[in-house]
Design a protein around this motif. Structure first.
Motif, PDB file in Angstrom:
ATOM      1  N   GLU A   1      -6.319  -7.430  -1.081  1.00 50.72           N
ATOM      2  CA  GLU A   1      -4.999  -7.780  -0.370  1.00 50.72           C
ATOM      3  C   GLU A   1      -4.500  -6.850   0.669  1.00 50.72           C
ATOM      4  OE1 GLU A   1      -2.306 -10.958  -3.811  1.00 50.72           O
ATOM      5  OE2 GLU A   1      -2.754  -7.937  -3.621  1.00 50.72           O
ATOM      6  N   GLU A   2      -6.003  -6.145   1.219  1.00 53.10           N
ATOM      7  CA  GLU A   2      -5.652  -5.200   2.540  1.00 53.10           C
ATOM      8  C   GLU A   2      -6.308  -5.957   4.055  1.00 53.10           C
ATOM      9  OE1 GLU A   2      -3.993  -2.585   3.184  1.00 53.10           O
ATOM     10  OE2 GLU A   2      -3.767  -1.817   0.344  1.00 53.10           O
ATOM     11  N   GLY A   3      -5.955  -5.742   4.800  1.00 52.52           N
ATOM     12  CA  GLY A   3      -7.019  -6.224   5.857  1.00 52.52           C
ATOM     13  C   GLY A   3      -6.242  -7.869   6.665  1.00 52.52           C
ATOM     14  N   ALA A   4      -7.483  -7.960   7.051  1.00 46.09           N
ATOM     15  CA  ALA A   4      -6.512  -9.603   7.104  1.00 46.09           C
ATOM     16  C   ALA A   4      -5.772 -10.197   6.027  1.00 46.09           C
ATOM     17  CB  ALA A   4      -7.832 -10.534   7.596  1.00 46.09           C
ATOM     18  N   MET A   5      -6.150 -10.124   5.024  1.00 45.67           N
ATOM     19  CA  MET A   5      -5.391 -10.135   3.742  1.00 45.67           C
ATOM     20  C   MET A   5      -4.062  -9.734   3.685  1.00 45.67           C
ATOM     21  SD  MET A   5      -7.703 -11.068   0.406  1.00 45.67           S
ATOM     22  CE  MET A   5      -6.072 -12.189   0.009  1.00 45.67           C
ATOM     23  N   GLY A   6      -3.973  -8.714   4.506  1.00 44.76           N
ATOM     24  CA  GLY A   6      -2.478  -8.224   4.086  1.00 44.76           C
ATOM     25  C   GLY A   6      -1.156  -8.397   5.127  1.00 44.76           C
ATOM     26  N   VAL A   7      -1.972  -8.604   6.746  1.00 50.64           N
ATOM     27  CA  VAL A   7      -1.318  -9.392   7.292  1.00 50.64           C
ATOM     28  C   VAL A   7      -1.513 -10.615   7.184  1.00 50.64           C
ATOM     29  CG1 VAL A   7      -1.807 -10.236   9.382  1.00 50.64           C
ATOM     30  CG2 VAL A   7      -2.375  -8.183   9.173  1.00 50.64           C
ATOM     31  N   VAL A   8      -1.800 -11.156   6.030  1.00 44.05           N
ATOM     32  CA  VAL A   8      -1.751 -12.165   5.764  1.00 44.05           C
ATOM     33  C   VAL A   8      -0.236 -12.773   4.377  1.00 44.05           C
ATOM     34  CG1 VAL A   8      -1.876 -15.078   5.027  1.00 44.05           C
ATOM     35  CG2 VAL A   8      -3.628 -13.686   6.251  1.00 44.05           C
TER      36      VAL A   8
END
Length: 214
Positions: free
Chosen positions: A138-145
């Motif tokens: 849940e970091e990076g791209a998933m964090g943005v989502v």
């Protein structure tokens, strides 16, 4: 190739979480978060981090990853690591797991919420990898989502509000907490993705334009 033993473990974890209402986040801002899906992703992060690594017991690590959040429920999740360790203990005893193996897995599960252990040089490598895997999800791209879906659930009134939320969360400045070189590289890659997204979004939103002051 699918490991049938891990599939058996995961089936049990899913059923246990379902019985205790622990799959869906109790936070109304995050109904999209599945504790079970998080568990599967953490397991895969452990696969990635442990690949070709010597001096670890992968069975201990992967089993701990599968059971690390089984204790989640719809209340008092600050103590989920304790509940998770106890739930695994019951399962391991019922399935006659070897005592030393069971104790090592339990130790990892009980400790996985204490991310400060990453700063200690005496933390066993399997625990380091589990802590890293848990943080990488849940970091990076998933964090943005995650940030965008959260803002949708609170009915954010503008794109700028979502941008501000991203800047305070998925794109916030923080030190790389990882220990192993592979995990450090993954963390940096994820942060670069979030930073680039925020940079492009700021340009698209014309952040800083004086015309918005009207």
């Amino acid at each position: 190739m699918v490991n049938e033993k891990y599939m058996e473990y995961l089936t049990y974890v899913k059923e246990y979480l379902t019985r205790n209402h622990g799959i869906v986040s109790p936070n109304p801002k995050h109904p999209f978060r599945s504790r079970f899906q998080h568990t599967i992703r953490v397991l895969h992060w452990c696969f990635r981090l442990a690949d070709d690594m010597e001096k670890i017991d992968p069975e201990v690590l992967y089993t701990a990853a599968i059971f690390h959040d089984i204790g989640y429920a719809d209340h008092e999740n600050d103590h989920h690591a304790l509940r998770s360790g106890r739930a695994f203990h019951e399962y391991a005893k019922a399935h006659n797991m070897e005592e030393n193996f069971r104790n090592r897995v339990e130790r990892l599960i009980y400790a996985h919420s204490n991310k400060e252990l990453l700063k200690r040089s005496d933390t066993e490598l399997e625990l380091v990898l589990l802590l890293e895997a848990d943080l990488l999800d849940e970091e990076g791209a998933m964090g943005v989502v995650w940030d965008c879906m959260t803002m949708g659930n609170v009915h954010a009134s503008s794109y700028a509000a979502a941008y501000d939320h991203i800047m305070k969360n998925s794109n916030k400045e923080e030190e790389n907490p990882m220990v192993t070189e592979k995990a450090k590289a993954f963390w940096e890659e994820k942060k670069q993705v979030a930073a680039k997204f925020a940079e492009l979004l700021a340009k698209d939103l014309m952040i800083g334009s004086p015309y918005f002051d009207l």
